[in-house]
Enzyme design. Structure first.
Site, PDB file in Angstrom:
ATOM      1  N   LYS A 236      -9.941  -4.848  -5.894  1.00  0.00           N
ATOM      2  CA  LYS A 236     -10.597  -3.543  -6.032  1.00  0.00           C
ATOM      3  C   LYS A 236      -9.571  -2.468  -6.339  1.00  0.00           C
ATOM      4  CE  LYS A 236     -12.615  -4.039  -1.799  1.00  0.00           C
ATOM      5  NZ  LYS A 236     -13.119  -5.365  -1.502  1.00  0.00           N
TER       6      LYS A 236
ATOM      7  N   LYS B  60      -3.442 -10.163  -9.796  1.00  0.00           N
ATOM      8  CA  LYS B  60      -4.441 -10.564  -8.793  1.00  0.00           C
ATOM      9  C   LYS B  60      -5.684  -9.670  -8.917  1.00  0.00           C
ATOM     10  CE  LYS B  60      -5.596 -10.145  -4.058  1.00  0.00           C
ATOM     11  NZ  LYS B  60      -5.850  -9.118  -3.154  1.00  0.00           N
TER      12      LYS B  60
ATOM     13  N   LYS C   8       0.840  -1.207   0.000  1.00  0.00           N
ATOM     14  CA  LYS C   8       0.000   0.000   0.000  1.00  0.00           C
ATOM     15  C   LYS C   8       0.872   1.252   0.000  1.00  0.00           C
ATOM     16  CE  LYS C   8      -4.090  -2.201   1.752  1.00  0.00           C
ATOM     17  NZ  LYS C   8      -4.573  -2.930   2.902  1.00  0.00           N
TER      18      LYS C   8
HETATM   19  P1  ADP Z   1      -9.440  -6.494  -2.514  1.00  0.00           P
HETATM   20  O1  ADP Z   1      -8.070  -7.011  -2.821  1.00  0.00           O
HETATM   21  O2  ADP Z   1     -10.274  -6.410  -3.743  1.00  0.00           O
HETATM   22  O3  ADP Z   1      -9.423  -5.205  -1.729  1.00  0.00           O
HETATM   23  P2  ADP Z   1     -10.188  -7.691  -0.023  1.00  0.00           P
HETATM   24  O4  ADP Z   1      -8.828  -7.381   0.483  1.00  0.00           O
HETATM   25  O5  ADP Z   1     -11.341  -6.923   0.518  1.00  0.00           O
HETATM   26  O6  ADP Z   1     -10.171  -7.582  -1.618  1.00  0.00           O
HETATM   27  O7  ADP Z   1     -10.437  -9.242   0.156  1.00  0.00           O
HETATM   28  C1  ADP Z   1     -11.526  -9.879   0.804  1.00  0.00           C
HETATM   29  C2  ADP Z   1     -11.287 -11.376   0.856  1.00  0.00           C
HETATM   30  O8  ADP Z   1     -11.249 -11.917  -0.466  1.00  0.00           O
HETATM   31  C3  ADP Z   1      -9.954 -11.771   1.497  1.00  0.00           C
HETATM   32  O9  ADP Z   1     -10.094 -12.985   2.210  1.00  0.00           O
HETATM   33  C4  ADP Z   1      -9.036 -11.933   0.331  1.00  0.00           C
HETATM   34  O10 ADP Z   1      -7.956 -12.754   0.594  1.00  0.00           O
HETATM   35  C5  ADP Z   1      -9.985 -12.524  -0.712  1.00  0.00           C
HETATM   36  N1  ADP Z   1      -9.554 -12.122  -2.056  1.00  0.00           N
HETATM   37  C6  ADP Z   1      -9.538 -10.881  -2.572  1.00  0.00           C
HETATM   38  N2  ADP Z   1      -9.070 -10.874  -3.831  1.00  0.00           N
HETATM   39  C7  ADP Z   1      -8.781 -12.165  -4.119  1.00  0.00           C
HETATM   40  C8  ADP Z   1      -8.276 -12.831  -5.284  1.00  0.00           C
HETATM   41  N3  ADP Z   1      -7.976 -12.169  -6.380  1.00  0.00           N
HETATM   42  N4  ADP Z   1      -8.107 -14.166  -5.230  1.00  0.00           N
HETATM   43  C9  ADP Z   1      -8.426 -14.852  -4.114  1.00  0.00           C
HETATM   44  N5  ADP Z   1      -8.910 -14.299  -2.998  1.00  0.00           N
HETATM   45  C10 ADP Z   1      -9.094 -12.965  -2.981  1.00  0.00           C
END
Ligand code: ADP
Ligand code: TRP
Length: 321
Positions: free
Chosen positions: A192, A189, A110
């Site tokens: 968001k 990956k 970040k």
């Molecule tokens: P983002 O990366 O979009 O901000 P979050 O951090 O809110 O997503 O993730 C919420 C949940 O979904 C977590 O348990 C995270 O590990 C899982 N997650 C998010 N993106 C992925 C991905 N591309 N593949 C697998 N799991 C994911």
């Protein structure tokens, strides 16, 4: 077994969230003692708009319930409805070496992306440790990106237990290798923050557009294609059983199949898969008070489970005198 995980209410839900975490969580409710919450304190590290956070919290709750989370079979609540977790986070802070947090990839990523370093962002894993330890969680289903945070939780728990006796259960992360990282439309990956998501609940037109934007190589239609290098395949396979995946793989290898054709199929698959859940989600969101009542009941259940740990912590630390 006690299984716990949370999801931040910061933005719309994408396939990475669903396949990386929510689907598994919902399956766990049948066999395990499932604890699932909306991590709205954590979302404050990225959302500074009160209306947006409140609305996002209700939507996140509706998402989980619509996708099949059953509040009778599990304990489902909003993190800030149990502010006790902040007290535990403070106690844990005193057993969290700076270096442990400085090494966290999620924090470092970040900062590298230009997000201003503040204490919330830095201390994020300590609050996550409090979420996990407050409920004596044994398994924590998360995507690969959150694995380190569960390891940090274990380190903190060990230090705390060393100081005060065996208070906390040491949790294990649960990561499904098949879907460890769901790729986004650009092959990175899905996240968001990378703007490369395919969202679960969106208008048909927008969904079609994001599927069509999946990056593919310029191999001509008639040539054989490598499924393992194709972003469309990597996303499509999440919806397929072993047999279906095998036959799709053969179509790739045989040649004569264009990316436009396969994207069109993927679009229809995603749309039809989530359509019934979208309808249920709309119903839930149309009755906000009903939704709040479900969350209030969940809070009471969660509070009951947390109180045992907190009493012990207060006694052992001397906060209770
Ligand atoms: P983002 O990366 O979009 O901000 P979050 O951090 O809110 O997503 O993730 C919420 C949940 O979904 C977590 O348990 C995270 O590990 C899982 N997650 C998010 N993106 C992925 C991905 N591309 N593949 C697998 N799991 C994911
Ligand atoms: N940090 C997690 C994420 O962004 C959300 C979260 C907060 C969490 N507390 C948790 C996940 C405790 C598992 C356990 O995805």
């Amino acid at each position: 077994m006690r299984v716990l995980s949370g999801i931040q209410p910061s933005g719309s839900l994408h396939l990475g969230n669903f396949f990386g975490m929510m689907k598994k969580m919902i399956e766990h409710q049948e066999q395990e003692d499932l604890f699932c919450f909306i991590a709205n304190y954590h979302a404050m590290t990225s959302v500074a708009d009160g209306k947006q956070l409140a609305q996002g919290t209700l939507e996140a709750a509706a998402n989980f319930l619509a996708l099949g989370l059953d509040p009778e079979k599990s304990t489902f609540w909003v993190q800030s409805d149990l502010p006790e977790v902040q007290e535990l986070a403070w106690a844990l802070s005193n057993f969290t070496p700076m270096g442990l947090l400085e090494r966290c990839h999620s924090y470092k990523d970040k900062i590298a992306r230009g997000i201003a370093a503040n204490h919330g962002l830095f201390a994020y894993p300590v609050l996550m440790a409090a979420d996990i330890l407050l409920f004596q969680s044994e398994k924590v289903p998360v995507g690969k990106d959150q694995k380190q945070h569960v390891e940090v939780t274990r380190d903190i728990a060990i230090k705390f237990n060393n100081a005060y006796g065996d208070i906390f259960t040491l949790p294990e992360p649960e990561i499904d290798d098949e879907v460890a990282t769901v790729p986004g439309i650009d092959g990175q990956k899905m996240s968001k923050s990378y703007g490369n998501t395919i969202d679960l609940f969106q208008e048909e037109k927008a969904l079609r557009k994001s599927v069509m934007r999946i990056v593919t190589d310029p191999t001509p239609v008639e040539d054989p294609k490598d499924p393992d290098k194709c972003n469309v395949f990597q996303i499509y396979r999440l919806f397929l059983n072993k047999e279906e995946e095998k036959s799709l793989r053969q179509r790739y290898l045989a040649g004569g199949m264009g990316y436009g054709e396969i994207k069109e199929e993927l679009f229809v698959t995603v749309r039809d898969f989530f359509a019934p859940y979208a309808a249920r989600r709309q119903e839930l969101l149309a009755d906000k008070d009903g939704l709040r009542q479900i969350l209030a009941d969940g809070r009471d259940k969660a509070r009951h489970a947390a109180s045992k740990t907190l009493r012990k912590v207060r006694k052992k630390t001397g906060l209770a005198y």
